[in-house]
Scaffold this motif. Sequence first.
Motif, PDB file in Angstrom:
ATOM      1  N   HIS A  61      -2.176  -9.776 -16.207  1.00  0.00           N
ATOM      2  CA  HIS A  61      -2.012  -8.824 -17.294  1.00  0.00           C
ATOM      3  C   HIS A  61      -0.876  -7.865 -16.955  1.00  0.00           C
ATOM      4  N   GLU A  62      -0.190  -7.407 -17.991  1.00  0.00           N
ATOM      5  CA  GLU A  62       0.981  -6.545 -17.799  1.00  0.00           C
ATOM      6  C   GLU A  62       0.664  -5.062 -17.854  1.00  0.00           C
ATOM      7  N   GLY A  63      -0.583  -4.738 -18.175  1.00  0.00           N
ATOM      8  CA  GLY A  63      -0.938  -3.336 -18.250  1.00  0.00           C
ATOM      9  C   GLY A  63      -2.435  -3.145 -18.417  1.00  0.00           C
ATOM     10  N   LEU A  64      -2.832  -1.899 -18.412  1.00  0.00           N
ATOM     11  CA  LEU A  64      -4.235  -1.537 -18.612  1.00  0.00           C
ATOM     12  C   LEU A  64      -4.275  -0.273 -19.457  1.00  0.00           C
ATOM     13  N   SER A  65      -5.122  -0.283 -20.474  1.00  0.00           N
ATOM     14  CA  SER A  65      -5.305   0.878 -21.332  1.00  0.00           C
ATOM     15  C   SER A  65      -6.796   1.202 -21.401  1.00  0.00           C
ATOM     16  N   VAL A  66      -7.134   2.445 -21.117  1.00  0.00           N
ATOM     17  CA  VAL A  66      -8.524   2.890 -21.162  1.00  0.00           C
ATOM     18  C   VAL A  66      -8.592   4.171 -21.993  1.00  0.00           C
ATOM     19  N   ARG A  67      -9.409   4.143 -23.030  1.00  0.00           N
ATOM     20  CA  ARG A  67      -9.642   5.348 -23.843  1.00  0.00           C
ATOM     21  C   ARG A  67     -11.121   5.684 -23.780  1.00  0.00           C
ATOM     22  N   ALA A  68     -11.437   6.898 -23.342  1.00  0.00           N
ATOM     23  CA  ALA A  68     -12.811   7.384 -23.318  1.00  0.00           C
ATOM     24  C   ALA A  68     -12.934   8.516 -24.325  1.00  0.00           C
ATOM     25  N   TYR A  69     -13.919   8.400 -25.222  1.00  0.00           N
ATOM     26  CA  TYR A  69     -14.156   9.442 -26.222  1.00  0.00           C
ATOM     27  C   TYR A  69     -15.570   9.969 -26.037  1.00  0.00           C
ATOM     28  N   THR A  70     -15.704  11.297 -25.963  1.00  0.00           N
ATOM     29  CA  THR A  70     -16.997  11.916 -25.720  1.00  0.00           C
ATOM     30  C   THR A  70     -17.149  13.156 -26.585  1.00  0.00           C
ATOM     31  N   GLU A  71     -18.342  13.336 -27.135  1.00  0.00           N
ATOM     32  CA  GLU A  71     -18.688  14.588 -27.798  1.00  0.00           C
ATOM     33  C   GLU A  71     -19.827  15.235 -27.020  1.00  0.00           C
ATOM     34  N   VAL A  72     -19.670  16.519 -26.749  1.00  0.00           N
ATOM     35  CA  VAL A  72     -20.618  17.245 -25.904  1.00  0.00           C
ATOM     36  C   VAL A  72     -20.975  18.573 -26.551  1.00  0.00           C
ATOM     37  N   GLU A  73     -22.253  18.919 -26.487  1.00  0.00           N
ATOM     38  CA  GLU A  73     -22.718  20.237 -26.915  1.00  0.00           C
ATOM     39  C   GLU A  73     -22.938  21.081 -25.660  1.00  0.00           C
ATOM     40  N   THR A  74     -22.221  22.204 -25.551  1.00  0.00           N
ATOM     41  CA  THR A  74     -22.368  23.064 -24.374  1.00  0.00           C
ATOM     42  C   THR A  74     -23.205  24.286 -24.721  1.00  0.00           C
ATOM     43  N   ARG A  75     -23.849  24.850 -23.689  1.00  0.00           N
ATOM     44  CA  ARG A  75     -24.707  26.013 -23.886  1.00  0.00           C
ATOM     45  C   ARG A  75     -24.786  26.809 -22.586  1.00  0.00           C
ATOM     46  N   SER A  76     -25.208  28.037 -22.686  1.00  0.00           N
ATOM     47  CA  SER A  76     -25.394  28.887 -21.520  1.00  0.00           C
ATOM     48  C   SER A  76     -26.845  28.804 -21.060  1.00  0.00           C
ATOM     49  N   VAL A  77     -27.053  28.872 -19.740  1.00  0.00           N
ATOM     50  CA  VAL A  77     -28.417  28.762 -19.215  1.00  0.00           C
ATOM     51  C   VAL A  77     -28.899  30.054 -18.564  1.00  0.00           C
ATOM     52  N   ALA A  78     -28.042  31.016 -18.360  1.00  0.00           N
ATOM     53  CA  ALA A  78     -28.475  32.200 -17.614  1.00  0.00           C
ATOM     54  C   ALA A  78     -27.680  33.425 -18.027  1.00  0.00           C
ATOM     55  N   ALA A  79     -28.339  34.570 -17.938  1.00  0.00           N
ATOM     56  CA  ALA A  79     -27.666  35.843 -18.192  1.00  0.00           C
ATOM     57  C   ALA A  79     -27.053  36.353 -16.906  1.00  0.00           C
ATOM     58  N   GLU A  80     -26.163  37.303 -17.039  1.00  0.00           N
ATOM     59  CA  GLU A  80     -25.515  37.875 -15.869  1.00  0.00           C
ATOM     60  C   GLU A  80     -26.527  38.537 -14.935  1.00  0.00           C
ATOM     61  N   SER A  81     -27.637  38.997 -15.505  1.00  0.00           N
ATOM     62  CA  SER A  81     -28.636  39.677 -14.677  1.00  0.00           C
ATOM     63  C   SER A  81     -29.239  38.747 -13.636  1.00  0.00           C
ATOM     64  N   LEU A  82     -29.385  37.464 -13.972  1.00  0.00           N
ATOM     65  CA  LEU A  82     -29.937  36.513 -13.010  1.00  0.00           C
ATOM     66  C   LEU A  82     -28.988  36.334 -11.838  1.00  0.00           C
ATOM     67  N   LEU A  83     -27.713  36.197 -12.129  1.00  0.00           N
ATOM     68  CA  LEU A  83     -26.730  36.054 -11.061  1.00  0.00           C
ATOM     69  C   LEU A  83     -26.688  37.313 -10.205  1.00  0.00           C
ATOM     70  N   ALA A  84     -26.801  38.461 -10.842  1.00  0.00           N
ATOM     71  CA  ALA A  84     -26.791  39.713 -10.089  1.00  0.00           C
ATOM     72  C   ALA A  84     -28.008  39.836  -9.180  1.00  0.00           C
ATOM     73  N   SER A  85     -29.092  39.127  -9.546  1.00  0.00           N
ATOM     74  CA  SER A  85     -30.306  39.196  -8.737  1.00  0.00           C
ATOM     75  C   SER A  85     -30.238  38.331  -7.490  1.00  0.00           C
ATOM     76  N   ALA A  86     -29.230  37.473  -7.382  1.00  0.00           N
ATOM     77  CA  ALA A  86     -29.079  36.593  -6.214  1.00  0.00           C
ATOM     78  C   ALA A  86     -28.519  37.420  -5.058  1.00  0.00           C
ATOM     79  N   GLN A  87     -29.371  37.836  -4.167  1.00  0.00           N
ATOM     80  CA  GLN A  87     -28.981  38.766  -3.109  1.00  0.00           C
ATOM     81  C   GLN A  87     -29.036  38.163  -1.706  1.00  0.00           C
ATOM     82  N   GLN A  88     -29.336  36.886  -1.574  1.00  0.00           N
ATOM     83  CA  GLN A  88     -29.407  36.278  -0.242  1.00  0.00           C
ATOM     84  C   GLN A  88     -28.028  36.317   0.408  1.00  0.00           C
ATOM     85  N   SER A  89     -27.966  36.792   1.640  1.00  0.00           N
ATOM     86  CA  SER A  89     -26.675  36.930   2.312  1.00  0.00           C
ATOM     87  C   SER A  89     -26.093  35.566   2.651  1.00  0.00           C
ATOM     88  N   TRP A  90     -24.790  35.539   2.755  1.00  0.00           N
ATOM     89  CA  TRP A  90     -24.135  34.277   3.077  1.00  0.00           C
ATOM     90  C   TRP A  90     -24.492  33.827   4.487  1.00  0.00           C
TER      91      TRP A  90
END
Length: 303
Positions: free
Chosen positions: A69-98
């Motif tokens: 074969h002289e070439g390759l063509s690949v087309r991927a089409y995707t539809e995605v619904e995105t959403r948020s899972v957490a408020a900033e307060s949850l991230l602020a509550s993560a206090q475990q030290s590195w």
Amino acid sequence: MRLAITHDTRYRYSPWVQTAQHVAHLQAADTPCQTVICHAMQIAPEASVQHSIDAFLNHRAYWALTHPHEGLSVRAYTEVETRSVAAESLLASAQQSWEAVRAQFRYRGGQPGDVHAGMVFGSHHAPVHAAFARYAQSSFTPGRSLAQAAQALTARMHGDFHYATASTDINTPALEALQNKRGVCQDFAHILVACLRSLGLPARYVSGYLLTQPPPGQPRLVGSDASHAWASVFLPELASHACQGWLDLDPTNDRCGLASPGLDYVRLAVGRDFADVSPLRGVLQGKGSHTLEVAVTVAALRG
């Protein structure tokens, strides 16, 4: 937010390739922050595609072309619904030290393992090295929470590094990109992952897409987008939350968020580095040269 992604890849070979085997990571998975509405992939020349799930729970496609074969063509089409899972307060509550997280993932003989421990070790594109630890150290001050330190390092990289298209390629070592303070999103993701691992922290590479907006007054260009890459770090104290403990970090745009940097991001695959999640790779029989064209379009859909 509902997003439509079209990812086109075209190879042209000279002389023709005799046979080829290909593996693709072009199908997004359902995550706490996204639901795949539909996905389709078109391949020319036509081939029988086998689908599987890899070790990192990514969708993987495989096919073989057994005729010239002289070439390759690949087309991927995707539809995605995105959403948020957490408020900033949850991230602020993560206090475990590195330091506490580092101690948790330090190897001890006879102790039970952790499924995330594999993301502490260096990989080909994101190695463990003292230079990465030195760069990260000023953000990881004693007693600071891992969440705060990781976000601070992401912001510092955004300010220190210059985004320069075509300044690097996949063969450019992360250490070189760190020294030059320039590259593209793939380089920045590898550097951030390497910095976190060099401190003994579990981090992974994320490939995906980002909805980009044109400058004011200019039309959006079809195909002007590209695949995107960012990093994520594991926060053990949030492992039972919907985010599954992962804090996503995008140093290219200084964006951070639990399970995703934002509604305008689509996660495609995760791994130790780019080598685990390359959108398309293959083994070809036949010597010669090839040309490659890639075009990605990410569009917001109404409704």
